[in-house]
Design an enzyme around this catalytic site. Sequence first.
Site, PDB file in Angstrom:
ATOM      1  CE1 TYR A 190      33.082  31.669  54.844  1.00 11.80           C
ATOM      2  CE2 TYR A 190      34.160  30.092  56.304  1.00 11.80           C
ATOM      3  CZ  TYR A 190      33.020  30.544  55.655  1.00 11.80           C
ATOM      4  OH  TYR A 190      31.840  29.868  55.815  1.00 11.80           O
ATOM      5  CB  THR A 191      39.825  35.405  51.230  1.00 14.54           C
ATOM      6  OG1 THR A 191      39.947  34.209  50.476  1.00 14.54           O
ATOM      7  CG2 THR A 191      41.059  36.262  51.011  1.00 14.54           C
ATOM      8  CG  HIS A 200      41.576  30.609  51.109  1.00 10.66           C
ATOM      9  ND1 HIS A 200      42.329  30.366  49.984  1.00 10.66           N
ATOM     10  CD2 HIS A 200      40.358  30.997  50.662  1.00 10.66           C
ATOM     11  CE1 HIS A 200      41.597  30.574  48.914  1.00 10.66           C
ATOM     12  NE2 HIS A 200      40.396  30.975  49.296  1.00 10.66           N
ATOM     13  CB  CYS A 238      36.681  34.128  43.575  1.00  6.59           C
ATOM     14  SG  CYS A 238      36.274  33.423  45.193  1.00  6.59           S
TER      15      CYS A 238
END
Length: 413
Positions: free
Chosen positions: A226-227, A214, A391
């Site tokens: 956030y990725t 991330h 996820c």
Amino acid sequence: MRCITHEELSQHKTAASCWLLIEGQVYDVTSFLSKHPGGSGLLVELGGLDATEDFLGMHPRDYLKQYLGESIGQLGEKENEKEKEEEEEEESAPELIAAELEIETAQENEACEEEEEEEDKSEHHPPSTTSNMVLLTQVRGTLAYRNLAPLATSLLTPYEAFYSRKKHWAAKRRPTSSAFTFNLTLKGKDILTHNTLRLVFQSDKELRLDPGQHVYLCGADVMRPYTPVEVAEHGQRVVLVIKVYDQGSLTQYLSKLNVNSIVEGEVKDFDKFRYFNNGVYDAKGEEKWCANMAMVAGGTGITPMYSIIKKVLSDPFDTTRIWLLYANQTPYDILLKSELDSLAKMHPHRFHIWYTIDSKPSTPWAFSTGYINTRHLSFLPSTQATVTLLCGPPPMSASVAKLLNTHGQVIVL
């Protein structure tokens, strides 16, 4: 300061008495449950557990005293002594693995041609470091590529079996990246759906991120992970896909940014999951190996999955196989669908994908409908050599995690 044992901590995991362990300190958050902006349920789920990663992933450190007050004690010495004993036991792991691999290497040498025998004698050594673990899995990938998968399996199975039982000894030998801050300048913004944006940033520092890792963005007085779906140009071009929520202060802030606006970011020392190569991954600081990856994603939960999928499939010697179950509200909400379908078509034996949407659409639909249930999950492998990644929105992740209790190791990203 009072010493609290792990056993005592684990008893306080209800709304009536909820304790959290954060950076070795124990906090009683019972009176704070009703005040938590994210609801009491999130804190109760972490009750009696180490919540360091979850807390610091969402809040600055000064929130500890500001909202939780002083700690009521620290984790007791008995726990530290137990960890020390485990470390000493794990230090002896390379010697045992060396003996196992010498036997397997001898068997392989007998099966290979004379020229390959000489090469193997000089190249194969016991895996005393993590880099050797990667080297050995590359050997596995090469053998599989030559249609000699059974030989590769016999070579590595003892190591893999032992590796799955032991923790940290190899991970300690891989240097981890230090936390650092950086600035992102917005260079482009594209509308993907009615509530989803693709943001292209330029970083002022090189970001060396592993797939699944991330970045934490700051704005509107909050920080969120956030990725990136893409990191290119020597780590300075960062692409994010975000969903804009009506009540999401940071996503609202990001959606209103103008080109050339600057956002502060941070890379942290820890992450729930990072993929290296050839089935080797890091889960909260512990390195492991898998032959298969089962992925369950919902909405923008596809972003970490997509970065991992691209990494695996871009390496022809990485034999890891992937199954992805991807849930959305409607067909129009499916992010990166053309990219995912293209990868599945290019790698039909390595990447398998299945979609599900909330209800049957008016247009033809070849996949499933309804919320994820056991019938949907039957699409995924559940062998011991499989790691399952999950996820999506918190309600979906919570319900699916309960259904995955027979799927071995499950990592919620």
